[in-house]
Design a protein around this motif. Structure first.
Motif, PDB file in Angstrom:
ATOM      1  N   TYR A   1      75.230  -4.031-100.462  1.00  0.00           N
ATOM      2  CA  TYR A   1      73.995  -4.609 -99.928  1.00  0.00           C
ATOM      3  C   TYR A   1      72.850  -3.603-100.012  1.00  0.00           C
ATOM      4  CZ  TYR A   1      76.329  -8.729 -98.131  1.00  0.00           C
ATOM      5  OH  TYR A   1      76.996  -9.912 -98.040  1.00  0.00           O
ATOM      6  N   GLU A   2      73.143  -2.356 -99.664  1.00  0.00           N
ATOM      7  CA  GLU A   2      72.071  -1.354 -99.596  1.00  0.00           C
ATOM      8  C   GLU A   2      71.668  -0.901-101.006  1.00  0.00           C
ATOM      9  OE1 GLU A   2      69.449  -0.081 -96.969  1.00  0.00           O
ATOM     10  OE2 GLU A   2      71.161  -1.378 -96.565  1.00  0.00           O
ATOM     11  N   GLY A   3      72.602  -0.986-101.978  1.00  0.00           N
ATOM     12  CA  GLY A   3      72.264  -0.632-103.356  1.00  0.00           C
ATOM     13  C   GLY A   3      71.156  -1.513-103.889  1.00  0.00           C
ATOM     14  N   GLU A   4      71.223  -2.783-103.527  1.00  0.00           N
ATOM     15  CA  GLU A   4      70.184  -3.729-103.931  1.00  0.00           C
ATOM     16  C   GLU A   4      68.844  -3.351-103.296  1.00  0.00           C
ATOM     17  OE1 GLU A   4      71.480  -5.913-105.926  1.00  0.00           O
ATOM     18  OE2 GLU A   4      69.708  -7.147-106.301  1.00  0.00           O
ATOM     19  N   VAL A   5      68.898  -2.938-102.013  1.00  0.00           N
ATOM     20  CA  VAL A   5      67.670  -2.541-101.315  1.00  0.00           C
ATOM     21  C   VAL A   5      67.104  -1.267-101.935  1.00  0.00           C
ATOM     22  CG1 VAL A   5      66.725  -1.865 -99.085  1.00  0.00           C
ATOM     23  CG2 VAL A   5      68.471  -3.613 -99.196  1.00  0.00           C
ATOM     24  N   MET A   6      68.006  -0.320-102.258  1.00  0.00           N
ATOM     25  CA  MET A   6      67.553   0.956-102.836  1.00  0.00           C
ATOM     26  C   MET A   6      66.921   0.746-104.204  1.00  0.00           C
ATOM     27  SD  MET A   6      67.974   3.360-100.711  1.00  0.00           S
ATOM     28  CE  MET A   6      67.532   4.725-101.742  1.00  0.00           C
ATOM     29  N   ARG A   7      67.430  -0.228-104.951  1.00  0.00           N
ATOM     30  CA  ARG A   7      66.840  -0.518-106.261  1.00  0.00           C
ATOM     31  C   ARG A   7      65.362  -0.847-106.097  1.00  0.00           C
ATOM     32  NH1 ARG A   7      65.896  -5.411-109.223  1.00  0.00           N
ATOM     33  NH2 ARG A   7      66.469  -6.489-107.322  1.00  0.00           N
ATOM     34  N   GLY A   8      65.070  -1.748-105.147  1.00  0.00           N
ATOM     35  CA  GLY A   8      63.681  -2.110-104.906  1.00  0.00           C
ATOM     36  C   GLY A   8      62.872  -0.927-104.413  1.00  0.00           C
ATOM     37  N   ALA A   9      63.522  -0.082-103.572  1.00  0.00           N
ATOM     38  CA  ALA A   9      62.795   1.053-103.002  1.00  0.00           C
ATOM     39  C   ALA A   9      62.450   2.071-104.083  1.00  0.00           C
ATOM     40  CB  ALA A   9      63.651   1.707-101.915  1.00  0.00           C
ATOM     41  N   PHE A  10      63.400   2.355-104.983  1.00  0.00           N
ATOM     42  CA  PHE A  10      63.123   3.294-106.067  1.00  0.00           C
ATOM     43  C   PHE A  10      62.005   2.772-106.953  1.00  0.00           C
ATOM     44  CE2 PHE A  10      67.446   5.222-105.473  1.00  0.00           C
ATOM     45  CZ  PHE A  10      66.989   6.500-105.262  1.00  0.00           C
ATOM     46  N   LYS A  11      62.040   1.457-107.221  1.00  0.00           N
ATOM     47  CA  LYS A  11      61.019   0.878-108.097  1.00  0.00           C
ATOM     48  C   LYS A  11      59.662   0.851-107.411  1.00  0.00           C
ATOM     49  CE  LYS A  11      62.993  -1.926-111.640  1.00  0.00           C
ATOM     50  NZ  LYS A  11      63.251  -3.271-112.144  1.00  0.00           N
ATOM     51  N   GLY A  12      59.675   0.816-106.058  1.00  0.00           N
ATOM     52  CA  GLY A  12      58.420   0.669-105.337  1.00  0.00           C
ATOM     53  C   GLY A  12      57.644   1.961-105.179  1.00  0.00           C
ATOM     54  N   VAL A  13      58.271   3.096-105.490  1.00  0.00           N
ATOM     55  CA  VAL A  13      57.540   4.370-105.380  1.00  0.00           C
ATOM     56  C   VAL A  13      56.468   4.401-106.467  1.00  0.00           C
ATOM     57  CG1 VAL A  13      57.744   6.863-105.580  1.00  0.00           C
ATOM     58  CG2 VAL A  13      59.508   5.560-104.397  1.00  0.00           C
ATOM     59  N   PRO A  14      55.209   4.698-106.082  1.00  0.00           N
ATOM     60  CA  PRO A  14      54.122   4.646-107.074  1.00  0.00           C
ATOM     61  C   PRO A  14      54.387   5.567-108.256  1.00  0.00           C
ATOM     62  CG  PRO A  14      53.249   4.892-104.853  1.00  0.00           C
ATOM     63  CD  PRO A  14      54.725   5.013-104.745  1.00  0.00           C
ATOM     64  N   LYS A  15      54.053   5.050-109.441  1.00  0.00           N
ATOM     65  CA  LYS A  15      54.314   5.804-110.673  1.00  0.00           C
ATOM     66  C   LYS A  15      53.575   7.126-110.697  1.00  0.00           C
ATOM     67  CE  LYS A  15      55.640   3.596-114.954  1.00  0.00           C
ATOM     68  NZ  LYS A  15      55.421   2.268-115.475  1.00  0.00           N
ATOM     69  N   GLY A  16      52.358   7.113-110.125  1.00  0.00           N
ATOM     70  CA  GLY A  16      51.534   8.317-110.144  1.00  0.00           C
ATOM     71  C   GLY A  16      52.242   9.508-109.517  1.00  0.00           C
ATOM     72  N   GLN A  17      53.044   9.246-108.487  1.00  0.00           N
ATOM     73  CA  GLN A  17      53.771  10.319-107.816  1.00  0.00           C
ATOM     74  C   GLN A  17      54.720  11.009-108.795  1.00  0.00           C
ATOM     75  OE1 GLN A  17      53.724  11.201-104.535  1.00  0.00           O
ATOM     76  NE2 GLN A  17      52.293   9.656-103.772  1.00  0.00           N
ATOM     77  N   LEU A  18      55.442  10.170-109.562  1.00  0.00           N
ATOM     78  CA  LEU A  18      56.414  10.736-110.492  1.00  0.00           C
ATOM     79  C   LEU A  18      55.707  11.420-111.658  1.00  0.00           C
ATOM     80  CD1 LEU A  18      58.885   7.736-110.474  1.00  0.00           C
ATOM     81  CD2 LEU A  18      58.918   9.775-109.063  1.00  0.00           C
ATOM     82  N   GLU A  19      54.597  10.814-112.100  1.00  0.00           N
ATOM     83  CA  GLU A  19      53.846  11.432-113.202  1.00  0.00           C
ATOM     84  C   GLU A  19      53.269  12.773-112.779  1.00  0.00           C
ATOM     85  OE1 GLU A  19      51.148   8.332-114.151  1.00  0.00           O
ATOM     86  OE2 GLU A  19      52.641   7.216-115.303  1.00  0.00           O
ATOM     87  N   ALA A  20      52.797  12.829-111.521  1.00  0.00           N
ATOM     88  CA  ALA A  20      52.255  14.098-111.020  1.00  0.00           C
ATOM     89  C   ALA A  20      53.334  15.167-111.012  1.00  0.00           C
ATOM     90  CB  ALA A  20      51.689  13.895-109.618  1.00  0.00           C
ATOM     91  N   ALA A  21      54.544  14.774-110.566  1.00  0.00           N
ATOM     92  CA  ALA A  21      55.642  15.737-110.530  1.00  0.00           C
ATOM     93  C   ALA A  21      55.958  16.234-111.935  1.00  0.00           C
ATOM     94  CB  ALA A  21      56.875  15.086-109.902  1.00  0.00           C
ATOM     95  N   LYS A  22      55.930  15.289-112.885  1.00  0.00           N
ATOM     96  CA  LYS A  22      56.224  15.655-114.268  1.00  0.00           C
ATOM     97  C   LYS A  22      55.142  16.603-114.800  1.00  0.00           C
ATOM     98  CE  LYS A  22      58.197  13.130-118.146  1.00  0.00           C
ATOM     99  NZ  LYS A  22      58.276  11.801-118.764  1.00  0.00           N
TER     100      LYS A  22
END
Lengths: 259, 244
Positions: free
Chosen positions: A142-163
């Motif tokens: 059940y929580e894997g499904e929730v985590m999928r949405g949560a990972f996808k919901g993190v703004p892309k800019g955050q990850l691009e900034a880290a990169k």
């Protein structure tokens, strides 16, 4: 909220009086003399319920992180099995999964010599590992499904900034992606934990002595129908209230910044 | 591995004719589905009453509804099933005795539908309440300004407009209803899970039967998921595309 003047409107005082009257009526007319005798057993059962709840929630959450990550960004050979796992877990009753593991694995393991001779055998002969495994897998599904949405919901800019900062991918996951994803699931996690608590009495069907099993035993011993069940419901409500309060406190501690 | 080999070798146990357990399993599935349908229908009815009661009822009704949904959602279904099962049969018999009739034995199906329906009703109340609240207030005000009666506003404006908001939650509730029927196995009712356990116990082919039942449940889940997705698309027709 319960202590404020606004809460105690006239009709609530009447309702509270009726509730107290019902409680007093139950306390006086029903039989409670068995309570002291079974108190130690009930304490043990309650502790086992809470222990299974906490362990399965923590382990399930740890499993849910890779499951969510695989579904959100994984290559197809990881994403497909993860999605299939979540679908199967969410599409079949927990009781069936529990019985499949307990009766199925429980009848399979004794036939395999090296498992019988291993050091783990005394543990695998008991019922609770199967209960814990089923509850953990269920929570992970059940929580894997929730985590999928949560990972996808993190703004892309955050990850691009880290990169752009030259962060290695694992550090990005550890310091940017995972904390923000967990932050997103926190509001739903309390509700999921309550649902998990409500799933724990199923382990009583495979002979694990949790608080529900203790109540069943009282019913068998004393031939009382309502008293143990009402007390049991009260205990579960109390545990639910504790979970809700803990998560509310936890949510308030985590800083939220509204854009 | 020997167990898995044995499991594939026991597939003929699933045949429909008497040495195989296929027919009892399908009968179990049928009674599971019957209870799920009944409980879901009763739950929707209770949920609709509960949602309107919570939103438009007086202070006493609203508090009673809050107690109902809070208690049902905090106590495990298994415990509720036992309490409601005994209390329900007792209450019905007391009423019958009071009216001068004999005691009756309440059938497992009726008890299952009643008990699971009350549980479903609490969750449905919350789903429908949220969905009704998401209907733009202007729509309901416009209906009132047109002089529509409250029942007609509900039928023509509130319910159709809240449907797209409610359908995802209602879909989840239906899946819960199908899965919660398995809990009736604990009180010994011969639905799919209980029949499966009997079959598995009798033949010792645990994996075969539990897997087969799992496939049946999964099929129901996948089909219902597909139907609810289509219904949602239909209810949303003409509305702006949702952003994922």
């Amino acid at each position: 909220m319960i202590l404020t003047r606004a809460f105690w409107q006239p009709h609530r005082i009447v309702l509270a009086a009726i509730a107290i009257a019902i409680v007093v009526f139950c306390a006086v007319t029903l039989r409670w003399d068995w309570v002291p005798k079974y108190l130690p057993l009930a304490a043990q059962g309650l502790w086992r319920t809470i222990w299974i709840l906490l362990t399965s929630v923590v382990l399930g959450l740890m499993l849910a992180i890779p499951l969510g990550l695989a579904q959100a960004v994984g290559p197809w050979f990881l994403a497909w099995p993860a999605r299939a796992f979540c679908t199967v877990i969410r599409g079949t009753p927990l009781l069936l999964q529990l019985w499949l593991l307990y009766y199925g694995l429980g009848s399979l393991f004794p036939q395999i010599p090296w498992i019988r001779q291993s050091d783990l055998w005394p543990i695998l002969r008991q019922a609770w590992p199967y209960g814990l495994l089923a509850l953990t897998l269920s929570f992970a599904g059940y929580e894997g499904e929730v985590m999928r949405g949560a990972f996808k919901g993190v703004p892309k800019g955050q990850l691009e900034a880290a990169k752009a900062m030259g962060m290695p991918r694992f550090t990005t996951l550890r310091r940017i992606w995972l904390p923000q994803a967990l932050h997103r699931v926190l509001p739903t996690l309390g509700g999921e934990t309550v649902l998990q608590l409500k799933a724990t009495p199923l382990v009583a069907t495979i002979t694990v002595v949790d608080i529900y099993a203790v109540a069943s035993r009282v019913r068998q011993d004393t031939f009382l129908t309502y008293e143990p069940l009402l007390l049991l419901a009260l205990v579960y409500m109390a545990v639910t209230a504790v979970i809700v309060v803990i998560f509310r406190w936890f949510e308030r501690r985590v800083p939220t910044r509204v854009a | 591995m020997s167990g898995l080999v044995a499991a594939t070798a026991t597939l003929e146990l699933l045949q429909l004719e008497p040495p195989g357990w296929g027919a009892p399993l399908l009968r179990g599935l049928a009674s599971s589905m019957m209870i799920a349908f009944g409980a879901y229908g009763l739950g929707l009815l209770l949920g609709l009453c509960g949602a309107f009661g919570k939103l438009y009822g007086g202070p006493v009704l609203r508090d009673l509804m809050a107690v109902y949904t809070t208690v049902v959602r905090a106590v495990p279904e298994l415990v509720l099933i036992l309490i409601l099962f005994y209390a329900g049969t007792d209450a019905v018999n007391q009423i019958l005795l009071g009216l001068g009739y004999d005691r009756i034995q309440i059938s497992g199906v009726a008890a299952g539908i009643g008990v699971l329906g009350v549980v479903q009703g609490a969750y449905a109340t919350e789903v429908l309440r949220g969905a009704i609240q998401a209907v733009p207030a202007g729509q309901i005000e416009a209906a009132r300004a047109m002089g529509m009666a409250p029942a007609m506003i509900a039928r023509r404006v509130t319910l159709p407009l809240m449907l797209p908001n409610a359908l995802p939650g209602l879909g989840n509730l239906w899946l819960n209803a199908t899965k919660d029927t398995a809990l009736l196995a604990v009180v010994g009712f011969a639905e799919l899970t209980q029949t499966t356990r009997q079959a598995a116990g009798a033949t010792k082919a645990y994996f075969t039967f539990f897997m087969a039942a799992g496939v049946l449940y999964l099929t129901i889940s996948l089909i219902s998921g597909w139907i609810f997705a289509r219904m949602e698309r239909r209810a949303r027709r003409g509305m702006p595309e949702m952003r994922a």
